[in-house]
Enzyme design. Structure first.
Site, short mmCIF file in Angstrom:
data_model
loop_
_atom_site.label_atom_id
_atom_site.label_comp_id
_atom_site.label_asym_id
_atom_site.label_seq_id
_atom_site.Cartn_x
_atom_site.Cartn_y
_atom_site.Cartn_z
N SER A 1 0.87 -1.18 0.00
CA SER A 1 0.00 0.00 0.00
C SER A 1 0.91 1.23 0.00
O SER A 1 2.09 1.14 0.36
CB SER A 1 -0.85 0.00 1.28
OG SER A 1 -1.49 1.25 1.47
N TYR B 1 -2.15 -1.13 10.46
CA TYR B 1 -2.11 -1.25 8.99
C TYR B 1 -0.78 -0.72 8.45
O TYR B 1 -0.12 -1.35 7.62
CB TYR B 1 -3.30 -0.49 8.40
CG TYR B 1 -3.54 -0.70 6.92
CD1 TYR B 1 -4.25 -1.80 6.45
CD2 TYR B 1 -3.06 0.22 5.99
CE1 TYR B 1 -4.47 -1.99 5.10
CE2 TYR B 1 -3.29 0.04 4.63
CZ TYR B 1 -3.99 -1.07 4.18
OH TYR B 1 -4.22 -1.23 2.83
P1 NAD Z 1 -11.44 -6.22 -0.20
O1 NAD Z 1 -12.07 -6.12 1.15
O2 NAD Z 1 -12.24 -5.99 -1.42
O3 NAD Z 1 -10.73 -7.64 -0.37
C1 NAD Z 1 -10.04 -8.26 0.67
C2 NAD Z 1 -9.96 -9.73 0.36
O4 NAD Z 1 -9.28 -10.36 1.46
C3 NAD Z 1 -11.33 -10.39 0.24
O5 NAD Z 1 -11.28 -11.40 -0.75
C4 NAD Z 1 -11.52 -11.03 1.62
O6 NAD Z 1 -12.39 -12.14 1.59
C5 NAD Z 1 -10.10 -11.45 1.91
N1 NAD Z 1 -9.84 -11.68 3.33
C6 NAD Z 1 -10.07 -10.87 4.38
N2 NAD Z 1 -9.73 -11.49 5.53
C7 NAD Z 1 -9.28 -12.73 5.18
C8 NAD Z 1 -8.79 -13.84 5.92
N3 NAD Z 1 -8.71 -13.84 7.25
N4 NAD Z 1 -8.43 -14.95 5.24
C9 NAD Z 1 -8.54 -15.00 3.88
N5 NAD Z 1 -8.98 -13.97 3.14
C10 NAD Z 1 -9.36 -12.85 3.79
O7 NAD Z 1 -10.21 -5.20 -0.13
P2 NAD Z 1 -9.17 -4.67 -1.22
O8 NAD Z 1 -9.23 -3.21 -1.16
O9 NAD Z 1 -9.32 -5.36 -2.51
O10 NAD Z 1 -7.81 -5.10 -0.51
C11 NAD Z 1 -6.92 -6.04 -1.05
C12 NAD Z 1 -5.51 -5.67 -0.61
O11 NAD Z 1 -5.15 -4.41 -1.15
C13 NAD Z 1 -5.34 -5.56 0.91
O12 NAD Z 1 -4.10 -6.12 1.30
C14 NAD Z 1 -5.34 -4.06 1.13
O13 NAD Z 1 -4.63 -3.69 2.28
C15 NAD Z 1 -4.64 -3.59 -0.13
N6 NAD Z 1 -4.86 -2.20 -0.48
C16 NAD Z 1 -6.12 -1.73 -0.74
C17 NAD Z 1 -6.26 -0.39 -1.08
C18 NAD Z 1 -7.59 0.22 -1.43
O14 NAD Z 1 -7.68 1.44 -1.56
N7 NAD Z 1 -8.64 -0.57 -1.59
C19 NAD Z 1 -5.15 0.46 -1.10
C20 NAD Z 1 -3.91 -0.07 -0.79
C21 NAD Z 1 -3.77 -1.39 -0.50
#
Ligand code: NAD
Length: 261
Positions: free
Chosen positions: A143, A156
């Site tokens: 991130s 985080y």
């Molecule tokens: P999201 O909530 O859409 O997806 C998260 C995924 O992780 C889902 O498939 C969920 O089922 C899974 N998950 C959660 N807890 C779990 C567990 N205990 N075991 C197995 N799977 C689990 O979120 P996203 O935004 O797509 O996030 C994905 C990654 O991207 C994360 O690591 C997040 O930190 C990172 N990220 C997101 C953003 C953003 O703006 N959305 C920015 C930077 C980084």
């Protein structure tokens, strides 16, 4: 570029960024192991549609990324069902916000285990077979918070800085091999994880959700546009290509200019 004959584990791929990366890899012919939470009927439908649309094999593991033993079982499942694991995308993640002095211990532990330790356990489990075949791609979805901080995100930010550090160590330890390890550092992407932060912000600031969405972007992301799961999928795909063979230990921002400030 073709990934036909390669197999990829993408953790947390039932939604958001992980699903965007799965779609990009499957489109190039990679077999996939999906992982993440979700209703079993929805997951089965997703599995079926990705397999059919791309003529690839799609397995699924409901492994809980907070448990090391479940992560090992997931890697075993991928190896058995798909034959081998060539690409590992450590993407599963959760968020919780509160000032440090109010931050619940159990949320700290959950974020460190799912967002950081899971990447260590999965990497440790897949590396021997990647090194044996002298080819592999490990992509950690970190991130902008792996590079800079924001208030109320102690766990985080600590986890994501840890992921960037882990990425560098794995890249150094594999530097003389055909295995690479890199991190992708997204800024704001409109996924369920961020939608919740927008709704919390609207409630806290007593403004409409649309205004909270605009304020959230304007505060950090100079482009004032969200990055998309498709753009992140395209970058992951590039990191799997031969052209990216000498990108090692990098933390690549996709953030509308966030960390250029
Ligand atoms: P999201 O909530 O859409 O997806 C998260 C995924 O992780 C889902 O498939 C969920 O089922 C899974 N998950 C959660 N807890 C779990 C567990 N205990 N075991 C197995 N799977 C689990 O979120 P996203 O935004 O797509 O996030 C994905 C990654 O991207 C994360 O690591 C997040 O930190 C990172 N990220 C997101 C953003 C953003 O703006 N959305 C920015 C930077 C980084």
């Amino acid at each position: 570029m073709s990934l036909r004959g390669k197999a990829a584990i993408v953790t947390g791929s039932t939604s958001g960024i992980g699903l965007g990366i799965v779609r990009a890899l499957a489109k190039e012919g990679a077999d996939i192991l999906l992982n993440g939470l979700g209703r079993s009927a929805d997951v089965a439908e997703l599995q079926k549609s990705i397999a059919k649309d791309n003529d690839v094999r799609v397995a699924y593991s409901n492994a809980d990324m907070s448990k090391a033993s479940a992560i090992l079982a997931m890697v075993d499942c991928a190896t058995q069902e798909l034959g081998h694991v060539d690409i590992l995308v450590n993407n599963a993640g959760i968020q919780f916000t509160a000032p440090v002095q109010e931050f619940p211990d159990d949320r700290w532990d959950a974020i460190i285990s799912i967002n950081l330790s899971a990447a260590f356990h999965a990497t440790k489990a897949v590396l021997p077979q990647m090194l044996d075949r002298n080819w592999g791609r490990i992509i950690n979805v970190a991130s902008t918070h792996g590079l800079v901080a924001s208030v109320e995100k102690s766990a985080y930010v600590a986890a994501k800085h840890g992921v960037v550090g882990l990425t560098k160590v794995v890249a150094l330890e594999t530097a003389k091999s055909g295995v690479t390890c890199n991190a992708i550092c997204p800024g704001w992407v409109l996924t369920p994880l961020v939608q919740k932060q927008i709704e919390d912000r609207a409630q806290h600031d007593h403004v409409a959700v649309a205004d909270a969405k605009h304020d959230l972007l304007a505060e950090k992301q100079p482009s004032e546009e969200f990055a998309t799961p498709e753009q992140l999928g395209a970058l992951a795909l590039f990191l799997c290509s031969d052209a990216a063979a000498q990108i090692r230990g990098a933390a690549l921002p996709v953030d509308g200019g966030w960390i250029a400030q």
